[in-house]
Structure formats: C-alpha cells, structure tokens
Design a protein around this motif. Structure first.
Motif, short mmCIF file in Angstrom:
data_model
loop_
_atom_site.label_atom_id
_atom_site.label_comp_id
_atom_site.label_asym_id
_atom_site.label_seq_id
_atom_site.Cartn_x
_atom_site.Cartn_y
_atom_site.Cartn_z
N ALA A 145 0.98 -1.21 -0.05
CA ALA A 145 0.01 -0.19 0.05
C ALA A 145 1.13 1.22 0.00
O ALA A 145 0.62 2.18 -0.74
CB ALA A 145 -1.04 -0.16 1.12
N GLU A 165 3.58 1.78 -1.20
CA GLU A 165 4.18 2.23 -2.40
C GLU A 165 3.12 2.77 -3.65
O GLU A 165 3.60 3.13 -4.70
CB GLU A 165 4.92 1.03 -3.27
CG GLU A 165 6.12 0.33 -2.39
CD GLU A 165 6.57 -0.84 -2.91
OE1 GLU A 165 6.74 -1.11 -4.10
OE2 GLU A 165 6.93 -1.76 -1.84
N GLU A 166 1.95 2.52 -3.26
CA GLU A 166 0.76 2.82 -4.23
C GLU A 166 0.19 4.09 -3.80
O GLU A 166 -0.74 4.57 -4.69
CB GLU A 166 -0.19 1.92 -4.27
CG GLU A 166 0.31 0.45 -4.73
CD GLU A 166 0.81 0.52 -6.33
OE1 GLU A 166 0.46 1.48 -6.93
OE2 GLU A 166 1.43 -0.35 -6.54
N VAL A 167 0.36 4.74 -2.69
CA VAL A 167 -0.15 5.99 -2.32
C VAL A 167 0.82 7.23 -2.57
O VAL A 167 2.13 7.05 -1.90
CB VAL A 167 -0.90 5.98 -0.90
CG1 VAL A 167 -2.03 5.14 -1.14
CG2 VAL A 167 -0.01 5.58 0.26
N GLY A 168 0.23 8.29 -3.09
CA GLY A 168 1.15 9.56 -2.95
C GLY A 168 1.38 10.10 -1.49
O GLY A 168 0.70 9.62 -0.64
N GLY A 228 -4.21 4.06 -4.13
CA GLY A 228 -3.71 3.10 -3.45
C GLY A 228 -4.15 1.80 -4.14
O GLY A 228 -3.84 0.80 -3.46
N GLU A 260 0.08 3.66 -9.25
CA GLU A 260 1.37 3.95 -9.30
C GLU A 260 2.27 2.91 -10.24
O GLU A 260 2.95 3.24 -10.89
CB GLU A 260 2.28 4.11 -7.78
CG GLU A 260 1.86 5.38 -7.18
CD GLU A 260 2.48 6.41 -7.79
OE1 GLU A 260 1.57 7.17 -8.45
OE2 GLU A 260 3.64 6.62 -7.72
N ARG A 276 0.56 12.73 -12.85
CA ARG A 276 -0.32 11.79 -11.89
C ARG A 276 -1.23 13.03 -11.07
O ARG A 276 -0.85 14.11 -10.66
CB ARG A 276 0.42 11.12 -10.65
CG ARG A 276 -0.17 10.55 -9.53
CD ARG A 276 0.76 9.64 -8.93
NE ARG A 276 1.93 10.28 -8.33
CZ ARG A 276 2.00 10.35 -7.00
NH1 ARG A 276 1.31 10.00 -6.26
NH2 ARG A 276 3.30 10.81 -6.58
N TYR A 281 -4.04 12.95 -8.13
CA TYR A 281 -4.59 12.13 -7.07
C TYR A 281 -5.17 13.10 -5.91
O TYR A 281 -4.84 14.26 -5.82
CB TYR A 281 -3.38 11.26 -6.58
CG TYR A 281 -2.09 12.17 -5.97
CD1 TYR A 281 -1.23 12.57 -6.83
CD2 TYR A 281 -1.89 12.35 -4.68
CE1 TYR A 281 -0.24 13.42 -6.52
CE2 TYR A 281 -0.81 12.96 -4.19
CZ TYR A 281 0.16 13.28 -5.14
OH TYR A 281 1.28 14.07 -4.63
N ILE A 309 -5.93 9.30 1.72
CA ILE A 309 -4.67 8.45 1.77
C ILE A 309 -5.07 7.51 0.81
O ILE A 309 -4.40 7.14 -0.24
CB ILE A 309 -4.29 7.90 3.10
CG1 ILE A 309 -4.07 8.79 4.05
CG2 ILE A 309 -3.28 6.81 2.78
CD1 ILE A 309 -2.85 9.61 3.50
#
Lengths: 107, 630
Positions: free
Chosen positions: A99, A101-104, B13, B17, B38, B40, B44
């Motif tokens: 997770a 690695e996938e969220v800014g 999430g 990415e 990107r 977003y 979160i």
C-alpha cells in the motif's frame, strides 16, 4: 435474527476479509487463500452476517467500515442502511504490504 | 498516430502507481518519449486518482492534451469520470463485472459530477449503469470498448500460478498493463524490462509475466483495429525516466549537497524520500545526511546550522511549510548563510488543494520574510531545467552567501518524463569566497566586500545572532554600523545583477516576428512550446517568453518584448488567479499585461485548451479562465 442474504457470494460471508479498495478481492479465512468474490459453491462454511453479530461489533469496536463508501460508520442504524444497499461493511482488511508504494505522500 | 494519449484511473492506493511506472519504463525502453502526470486526491486511500500521459515516437513530449486515445479503468468511477474525454475511435478498457454499477450510487463521486452526469445521461437517453454507458460509447461514439471480467481474469491467473495475498492490488495493475501493452503492440522485451524494473525478481515478477500473457490472449479476441503508434524515430542516446522530484534529488546528490532537511509535505516529500535512499553517515564515503525534523521551522534552521559548519545545505517544502520557514529565511538573510529551499507549489491558501498543482506561491517566494535582504528566486520549466537549476541554485547560494528559492510546480514534481541523461561532467561546484588561511583576526562579516570570505564553525571564532551585528558578528545597533552592514548585504543584489547574465534569466521560443507572445513560467513551458507549433500550423505566428529567474528579473528582455511587439499582444499565461508573474512584470518594468490566460483548478494547462484560448484572445478576449481536467 439473520440479515437478508440471498444469492450469497464470498463478500456476504463473515469469513471474507476484503481488500480495502477492491471489494471483489478478499482473503478467505476458511480456505486460507485469496478469493475473488465467487459464489461459494464449494463452500459449506458460509458465515452469515446477523443483526446480533453487528450489534456485538458496535458494542465492542464501536465502528464498521463501508468499502463502497470508503468511510467508517459509527451508528448501527446507519450500518444497516448500508447493508440494505448491498454495500460491503467490514471491520477487517486484507493485509496489503504494498500500500505504501501505491499512495502518494499526502500531508 | 503521432502520439498516444491515455488516462489510467482507479482508487488511490489501488495499484495506479505501479501501472503508470511499468508502462512509462516500457514505452521509454521501446524508444518512445513519455510524459506522465499523476493527479490524485488528498486522502490516503480509496478516492479517484488518475494518470494522464502522452507517448510519442517523434518528439519527447512535454505537454498533455485532450481528448485521449485510451482510458484504462480500474473501477467504475474512472469510466464515469473520464468517458467524455475519449476521442472518437479511441479505446476504453474496463471491468465488465461492474456493469450494474450506477454513477449515482458511487458515494465517492462528487456531487457536482453526479449532477453533470445526470444531465448528460438524461439528454442522451442512457440508463444510469456502467453497462448501458459502455453500449452507448460503442454504438454512438464509435469507441472500441474492451470489456474484461477482472475477477475471472484473476481466477484464471490463480489457476495457472497463484496470487500473493498481501500484494493483491498489484494484479489489478497488471490487467491494465497487459491490456495496453497488447493493444498498442508494445514489444515483449520492453514490457519485461518495465516489469523487472518494478518487481526486480521473484514470484511477483513471474506472476506478472504469466498474467500479461493471459491478458494478451483475451485482448486478441477483440477484433478492433489497433492503435498504431509507429516505430519510434527518436534517437536521443541514454535517457532518464524519472519524476521532477527525482531530478531535483539527483541534482542535489551530484551537486554536492551534504545536508538535506525536511518535514514531510505534499508534493515535496518525494524528493527527500529519494535522497534518503542514498543517505550514508560515517565511514570514508559520507554522501548525504537527510534529516526529518519535527516541523519546517526546525527544517530550515537545521539547514542553516549545517550550512554554517560548511556543509552544502538544502531543504524542500511546499506552501504551508514555507510559511513556517519565513523567519528562518530572514535569519539566513541577515547572517548571510547560503541555503537552498526547493519550493514545490501546490494549491493554497492554507491546506488548499494539497495534491493539486499551482503557481500561486511566486509572490510569496519573492517577498517572504520581514526586513530587507538579498535573495535569488529561480523557477524550472521541465525536468532537465529542474536538474540544472538545482545545480545553479546551490552555486548561487554559496557564491552570493544568500538564501536561494527554487520554485517547482507540482505538475513538474509529480510527472514522470523521459529526458536525455544530463551530462554530469559539465557540473561545476562553486563554493564562493572561502577563507584561505585561518587567523586570529577573522571577521565573518568583513566590510571589505559584500561577500565576505567564509570560514566554517569549528575552524575559527565567529558569532551569529538574529540581531544586527558588526563585522565579527556581535550585536551592534550603532547607526553608522547599520548603514555599512545593510549596504554591504544589499549590495549583493548588484553583484547578482552583474553575475547572472540576462540570457540566464529567460528563454524565448517560436516566431521571431510574432502576432502574439505568450509569457509564462514553470511547467507552462512544455505546453506553450507545443501550442506554438499548432498555432503555426493554423497560420498564426506566436512565440513564448519563458521566465527562468524572478530575482534577478529579466528586465531588459521583457521591456524589449513589450517594445517590439506592443503591450496589447503579450499574454500572461499562468496557473494562478492573480497573474502573479504579471504583477512582477509590472513591478520590474512598469508594463501592464492586459491580457491573460489563467487556470487555478489545480490541474495543468492542456494543449487543446491553451490553443483555443490563445485564438480567443486573438479574437478580442482579454481574459480566459481555463477549466479542463477531472
């Protein structure tokens, strides 16, 4: 009292631990593997959500989370409405080790 | 097809990415140029995010545009949000398992969009479900709809290999990666390169390779004509595919930064996270210390402290953090401490739009902090500029012993671009005037020059205070001393004016005898240059004046443009409400920009909207407010 559960899929089962954003992906505690919200034809251990169990959750944790609404719920009456709309509510999430690695980085 | 434009969307999430990175690396490996932005949401997890990209085999793209050729959707919300952006004959990849999803039942879709959708669906006689929309798009809009059952694809993978439970979202990424690679005919070795770079090795890599083949089999069952990007004719040598944050981080590493401080904040933090990967303390080869402080006050003051000990020092932040840094900035000003603050701009005021882009902090950077002290303010227009501006900024800070603020838009910071590898042999580290021989008579603020030779704490006796001081650093409020010390410090502005040449302060692109001049800065550069090309194709001669330094300001060149072209034909193009660069143009030159194109939605300016807005300005409009983008 049982909540109405018809044509059950995995996501209707109490042993289904859903992914936090994809409700069709979950971890089946019974089988010990990832399942993709299938009709549990080979499964005789379906655990239905009951009003009693929901009441017990609110009595202990005080909240449930609606995967569809992406929001926590703190009132049992509200949770019942979400279930009636076929939303997936849970208090547990499938472990997601990637997770971060996938969220800014939001702050 | 000259370029492929695509949008990938899904829940924050949910693997976006990974999808974006693997595709960017794969396209770059195949020889294509790519720019991938990107967008977003500021929570979160869960809310809608998307990546908007341009891929080209004829030029390295630095612009984004609508409509797009392809939308890849990880969820129903993505389709409802972006279906109107697909070009006729374009492609939609979506999850048909969600065909019964209704837009008005998706809680995370914002009310305003639901209302717009409601009107659209009613006007076009479409039911409210995703399935009905897909049929409409295929039949009425000639869109090639690639409907895949994501659950059944995942089950198929589980039968052939297995699925790692803790990384389940990665497999949803793979559906889009595999589908797009198969649709556009991306060669398998390039795709393998992208996957290997992301997953390195192990089960996840193997699963992805297997999954790509499964998906390719399904894609082959669709008889649509494939988008033909053609073979790339680009031959730019070695390329770097990285974000703006990473380009700045790389420049700091090779530019000699030894201390970086930060407090995590969007969209700045990624730079420091990258630097942390190279942090090494102790031993013979110290590289960089990266210090996460308790807040931005500590971040800036620790950078100042490190600078006084002789370490090349920098910090990175965005608007709210920079506000906290302003007193420290003044402390650096009065004590002539060289520091670099990389200032990533997001939408304000207050928390504002933390994950959206903006150019609304220009005036804040030029005027921040009380009192008067010299500073330098630079701004970068693309990834390559961000790299070289960082090197320059570090040198300027030490050459003039003053704070330097380097402005980077969020659009640049968070977009991934393929850029020719910077020639690092051209980097020169200039540390400015240093004390050659340490002695008892050292005066840190020696009046003999506006830039007094520096000694470092530990080498010599010296005093620092936030108060006005004398040559050795002791508090001194005497009027004569105040006049001398203020004059010594402020005289650096003359030095800066002399030593940073006019041609370093701006760049001019396009027609030499233009009908219209677009004046902009930051990430406007890429889209503006591309717009010139399109305008020229339509018979309109245009040029773009790109401001690279705001302090010192390119006065002569701006005045020259106004004189040669006339004030009526210069258009201010910015991502803010006020036209802040226009304010500085007026302040520095006396010329008022009377026409402007502005955007302050937090989304970048897109090629098609800039071209159309420019034409409306030419037809008599004096202001255009742009709004495109979900």
């Amino acid at each position: 009292m049982y909540y109405i559960v018809m044509n059950m899929n995995c996501e209707d089962c109490g042993r289904y631990i859903p992914h936090s954003v994809y409700k069709y992906i979950g971890f089946c505690e019974e089988q010990g593997k990832v399942v993709f919200n299938e009709p549990p034809t080979n499964c005789d251990t379906v655990s239905k959500t009951t009003m009693d169990s929901l009441s017990s959750v609110f009595g202990s944790l005080g909240w449930v989370y609606c995967i569809d609404c992406k929001a926590p719920i703190f009132e049992m009456e509200e949770a019942v409405k979400h279930i009636a709309s076929h939303h997936l509510i849970t208090t547990r999430f499938m472990y997601d080790s990637v997770a971060a690695e996938e969220v800014g980085a939001v702050s | 097809m000259e370029e492929l434009r695509y949008i990938l969307g899904g829940p924050q999430g949910g693997g976006l990415e990974t999808t974006s990175e693997v595709l960017s690396w794969s396209f770059a490996k195949s020889g294509y140029g790519i720019l991938s932005d990107r967008e977003y949401f500021s929570n979160i997890k869960g809310r809608h995010s998307y990546v908007h990209a341009t891929v080209s085999g004829t030029a390295i793209p630095f612009h984004l545009s609508y409509p797009v050729n392809l939308v890849g959707a990880m969820d129903a919300e993505t389709v409802f949000t972006h279906f109107q952006e697909i070009d006729k004959g374009g492609y939609l990849i979506y999850n048909k398992d969600e065909d019964n999803a209704k837009f008005d039942s998706i809680p995370s879709i914002e009310t305003e969009l639901k209302m717009r959708l409601n009107e659209f669906f009613k006007a076009n006689g479409i039911g409210r479900t995703l399935g009905e929309l897909a049929v409409y798009l295929a039949e009425k809009r000639q869109i090639n709809v690639v409907a895949l059952g994501y659950s059944s694809l995942l089950r198929e993978l589980q039968q052939e290999a297995s699925v790692i439970a803790a990384q389940a979202s990665r497999y949803v990424s793979s559906i889009l990666i595999g589908s797009i690679a198969s649709l556009v005919g991306l060669d398998s070795s390039s795709l393998a390169f992208g996957l290997e770079r992301r997953f390195r090795s192990g089960e996840m890599l193997e699963h992805n390779k297997i999954f790509s083949k499964i998906i390719a089999r399904h894609i082959q069952t669709f008889s649509y004509k494939r988008p033909n990007l053609g073979k790339s004719s680009l031959n730019r040598g070695k390329m770097v595919v990285a974000s703006g944050n990473d380009f700045v981080a790389m420049a700091k590493l090779v530019g000699g930064v030894r201390f970086q401080s930060y407090y995590p904040i969007t969209p700045a933090a990624d730079e420091s996270f990258t630097l942390e990967k190279y942090e090494k303390v102790g031993g013979d080869h110290d590289l960089i210390v990266v210090f996460q402080t308790e807040d931005e006050i500590a971040a800036v003051t620790s950078a100042i402290g490190a600078s006084l000990t002789g370490a090349r020092s920098a910090s990175a932040t965005s608007g709210p953090g920079f506000d906290l840094m302003t007193e420290g900035l003044g402390w650096a000003g009065i004590n002539e401490a060289p520091i670099l603050v990389t200032y990533y701009q997001r939408g304000g005021p207050s928390t504002g739009q933390p994950t959206r882009g903006s150019q609304s902090d220009l005036l804040s950077s030029v005027f921040a902090s009380h009192g008067e002290f010299p500073r330098i303010v630079l701004s970068s227009g693309d990834h390559s500029e961000a790299f070289w501006d960082t090197i320059d900024a570090l040198n300027f800070a030490e050459m003039f012993q003053t704070p330097v603020i380097h402005l980077v838009d969020k659009f640049l910071a968070n977009s991934i671009a393929s850029t020719p590898m910077p020639d690092v042999s051209k980097i020169q580290v200039q540390r400015g005037s240093l004390v050659k021989k340490v002695g008892d008579e050292y005066h840190r603020f020696d009046f003999s020059s506006s830039v007094s030779p520096r000694a470092f704490i530990g080498d010599e006796r010296m005093w620092y205070t936030g108060d006005e001081h004398n040559e050795i650093g002791h508090i001194d409020e005497d009027s004569e001393n105040r006049i001398k010390m203020m004059t010594k410090r402020m005289d650096k502005m003359n030095l800066i004016e002399k030593n940073i040449p006019e041609e370093r302060r701006y760049a001019l692109y396009g027609d030499k005898d233009p009908e219209i001049v677009l004046l902009g800065w930051g990430f406007i550069k890429g889209v503006a240059i591309k717009a010139l090309e399109q305008l020229r194709n339509e018979g309109i001669k245009a040029s773009y004046f790109h401001i690279r330094t705001f302090v010192p300001f390119p006065n002569e060149s701006v005045v020259s443009i106004f004189r040669n072209v006339g004030p009526e034909r210069v258009v201010d193009v910015e991502c803010n409400y006020e036209g802040q660069a226009g304010v500085l143009v007026r302040l520095n030159t006396g010329y008022q920009l009377k026409k402007r194109i502005v955007k302050f939605t937090g989304r970048p300016i897109y090629l098609n909207e800039l071209v159309e807005a420019t034409k409306r300005i030419l037809s008599g409009s004096s202001q255009e407010v742009l709004s495109l983008g979900a």
